[in-house]
Scaffold this active site. Structure first.
Site, PDB file in Angstrom:
ATOM      1  N   GLN A 170      -4.700  -1.791   9.582  1.00  0.00           N
ATOM      2  CA  GLN A 170      -4.529  -3.107   8.890  1.00  0.00           C
ATOM      3  C   GLN A 170      -5.116  -4.376   9.651  1.00  0.00           C
ATOM      4  O   GLN A 170      -5.067  -4.354  11.037  1.00  0.00           O
ATOM      5  CB  GLN A 170      -3.062  -3.160   8.533  1.00  0.00           C
ATOM      6  CG  GLN A 170      -2.777  -4.619   7.848  1.00  0.00           C
ATOM      7  CD  GLN A 170      -3.008  -4.607   6.240  1.00  0.00           C
ATOM      8  OE1 GLN A 170      -2.967  -3.698   5.845  1.00  0.00           O
ATOM      9  NE2 GLN A 170      -3.750  -5.860   6.138  1.00  0.00           N
TER      10      GLN A 170
ATOM     11  N   LYS B 172       1.004  -1.042  -0.023  1.00  0.00           N
ATOM     12  CA  LYS B 172      -0.128   0.245   0.000  1.00  0.00           C
ATOM     13  C   LYS B 172       0.808   1.309  -0.010  1.00  0.00           C
ATOM     14  O   LYS B 172       0.635   2.395  -0.559  1.00  0.00           O
ATOM     15  CB  LYS B 172      -0.735  -0.036   1.271  1.00  0.00           C
ATOM     16  CG  LYS B 172      -2.133  -1.123   1.172  1.00  0.00           C
ATOM     17  CD  LYS B 172      -2.772  -1.369   2.389  1.00  0.00           C
ATOM     18  CE  LYS B 172      -3.541  -2.679   2.281  1.00  0.00           C
ATOM     19  NZ  LYS B 172      -4.201  -3.215   3.468  1.00  0.00           N
TER      20      LYS B 172
ATOM     21  N   ASP C 179     -11.348   2.020   3.573  1.00  0.00           N
ATOM     22  CA  ASP C 179     -11.509   0.530   3.460  1.00  0.00           C
ATOM     23  C   ASP C 179     -13.107   0.204   3.446  1.00  0.00           C
ATOM     24  O   ASP C 179     -13.434  -0.770   2.936  1.00  0.00           O
ATOM     25  CB  ASP C 179     -10.795  -0.201   4.542  1.00  0.00           C
ATOM     26  CG  ASP C 179      -9.668  -0.872   4.602  1.00  0.00           C
ATOM     27  OD1 ASP C 179      -9.437  -1.156   3.070  1.00  0.00           O
ATOM     28  OD2 ASP C 179      -8.941  -1.381   5.490  1.00  0.00           O
TER      29      ASP C 179
HETATM   30  C1  BQF Z   1      -0.751 -10.232  -5.454  1.00  0.00           C
HETATM   31  C2  BQF Z   1      -5.227  -9.627   2.523  1.00  0.00           C
HETATM   32  C3  BQF Z   1      -5.957 -11.712   3.649  1.00  0.00           C
HETATM   33  C4  BQF Z   1      -5.912 -10.794   4.844  1.00  0.00           C
HETATM   34  C5  BQF Z   1      -5.729  -9.368   4.897  1.00  0.00           C
HETATM   35  C6  BQF Z   1      -0.784  -8.060  -4.500  1.00  0.00           C
HETATM   36  C7  BQF Z   1      -1.954  -8.061  -2.150  1.00  0.00           C
HETATM   37  C8  BQF Z   1      -2.123  -9.195  -2.337  1.00  0.00           C
HETATM   38  C9  BQF Z   1      -1.394  -9.978  -3.387  1.00  0.00           C
HETATM   39  C10 BQF Z   1      -2.163  -6.968  -1.306  1.00  0.00           C
HETATM   40  C11 BQF Z   1      -4.926  -8.533   1.455  1.00  0.00           C
HETATM   41  C12 BQF Z   1      -4.753  -9.543   0.119  1.00  0.00           C
HETATM   42  C13 BQF Z   1      -4.551  -7.392   1.720  1.00  0.00           C
HETATM   43  C14 BQF Z   1      -1.232  -9.197  -4.569  1.00  0.00           C
HETATM   44  C15 BQF Z   1      -3.930  -6.397   0.675  1.00  0.00           C
HETATM   45  C16 BQF Z   1      -4.555  -8.129  -0.909  1.00  0.00           C
HETATM   46  O1  BQF Z   1       0.058  -9.788  -6.467  1.00  0.00           O
HETATM   47  O2  BQF Z   1      -1.397 -11.093  -5.895  1.00  0.00           O
HETATM   48  C17 BQF Z   1      -1.505  -7.391  -3.280  1.00  0.00           C
HETATM   49  O3  BQF Z   1      -1.319  -6.088  -0.872  1.00  0.00           O
HETATM   50  N1  BQF Z   1      -3.629  -7.185  -0.419  1.00  0.00           N
HETATM   51  C18 BQF Z   1      -4.639  -6.678   2.956  1.00  0.00           C
HETATM   52  O4  BQF Z   1      -4.251  -5.626   3.364  1.00  0.00           O
HETATM   53  O5  BQF Z   1      -4.936  -7.591   4.062  1.00  0.00           O
HETATM   54  C19 BQF Z   1      -5.274  -8.774   3.786  1.00  0.00           C
HETATM   55  C20 BQF Z   1      -5.776 -10.716   2.507  1.00  0.00           C
END
Ligand code: BQF
Length: 290
Positions: free
Chosen positions: A97, A53, A120
């Site tokens: 987060q 992010k 969010d």
């Molecule tokens: C990619 C998330 C589960 C629980 C809390 C790029 C992200 C992920 C994968 C990413 C996720 C999942 C995020 C890829 C944010 C998605 O290239 O496939 C980016 O940063 N995500 C989160 O903040 O909290 C989570 C999944």
């Protein structure tokens, strides 16, 4: 015939370019979009997401400020920080987060965020607005999934979408988004979950199947109607052949043989989630000045 890939990474890059253009317009008006990110503890996956992010923010010209709190921080320590950020007119978006440590009540924390800075889209006020069809911050992953479908030229109107997974973060808001009476939705949605009996009977009916259950390779080829579009929201870390790897909720190698379009993991929904966060921050900054 094998399914063609839906390239989330590419679509996300295009969206970030659009957001970068919006951000420069805002800067010309004297608004410098700013996102505050709060990380509690040091879960490695959460650190990765926060870093993604931060990088995306940099890329589109959004200022991001990180607040790192100890994993044993009191709930009041967290709500006091949020209240400070709520009052800070230089901060347009606040992101906590998730997941939070178990001694902190997630609902209390999300509810403490000003709905106007809730990029969010998890605040109950914004969740209610989404259900009602009012303008709101759409949760980033559901928003990303719908944009991915839209920008890939996949029709949703009149189509049967089956979502597997009923979380407040993905399944429930995505259901509400896709049933809206809007040009980009108008789907008929079935929401399945861990207590659904005979899940396969439902998934086989899907024109568009969306997996968001958090179980690696849960969706197998026999659960997919030939020619269906398959969207994989899952990100599971599993150990295989001595290596840690990322796999989705879909058995990609088998399901791609029956689907018409499929999203990969990584590089599918994940990058879309982060791109839509950037869009939501630009929106929050724009609304703050109007
Ligand atoms: C990619 C998330 C589960 C629980 C809390 C790029 C992200 C992920 C994968 C990413 C996720 C999942 C995020 C890829 C944010 C998605 O290239 O496939 C980016 O940063 N995500 C989160 O903040 O909290 C989570 C999944």
């Amino acid at each position: 015939m094998a399914a063609s890939l839906i390239d989330g990474k590419l679509i996300a890059a295009r969206i970030r370019e659009e957001v970068a253009a919006q951000v420069s317009v805002l800067k010309q008006k004297g608004v410098r979009p700013c996102l505050a990110v709060i990380l509690v503890g040091d879960d490695p996956a959460s650190r990765t997401y926060v870093a993604a992010k931060r990088k995306a923010s940099q890329e589109v010209g959004i200022r991001s400020i990180q607040h790192h709190l100890a994993k044993d921080v009191a709930e009041s320590g967290l709500t006091e920080l949020i209240e400070r950020l709520n009052c800070d007119s230089g901060v347009h978006g606040i992101l906590v987060q998730l997941p939070l440590p178990s001694h902190v009540n997630e609902y209390n924390i999300i509810s403490a965020i000003s709905p106007q800075k809730d990029v969010d889209g998890f605040h109950p006020y914004n969740a209610g607005r989404l259900i009602t069809g009012l303008d709101t911050f759409i949760p980033c992953t559901p928003f990303g999934v719908s944009q991915m479908i839209l920008k890939s030229g996949i029709e949703t109107s009149g189509k049967h979408v089956v979502i597997v997974g009923r979380s407040n973060i993905v399944g429930k808001p995505l259901t509400n988004l896709l049933v809206q009476k809007t040009d980009t939705a108008n789907a008929t949605v079935t929401l399945c979950h861990s207590r659904t009996s005979n899940i396969k009977a439902h998934t086989l009916q899907a024109d568009i199947l969306i997996a968001a259950i958090g179980r690696s390779r849960f969706i197998t080829a026999d659960m997919v109607k030939p020619g269906a579009v398959v969207i994989d929201v899952g990100i599971n870390r599993i150990e295989e052949q001595g290596k840690v790897c990322l796999v989705g909720d879909v058995d990609f190698e088998e399901v791609r043989k029956v689907a018409s379009r499929i999203t990969p993991v990584p590089g599918g929904v994940g990058p879309m989630t982060v791109a839509m966060l950037m869009q939501n921050v630009a929106k929050a900054a724009g609304l703050s000045s109007s």
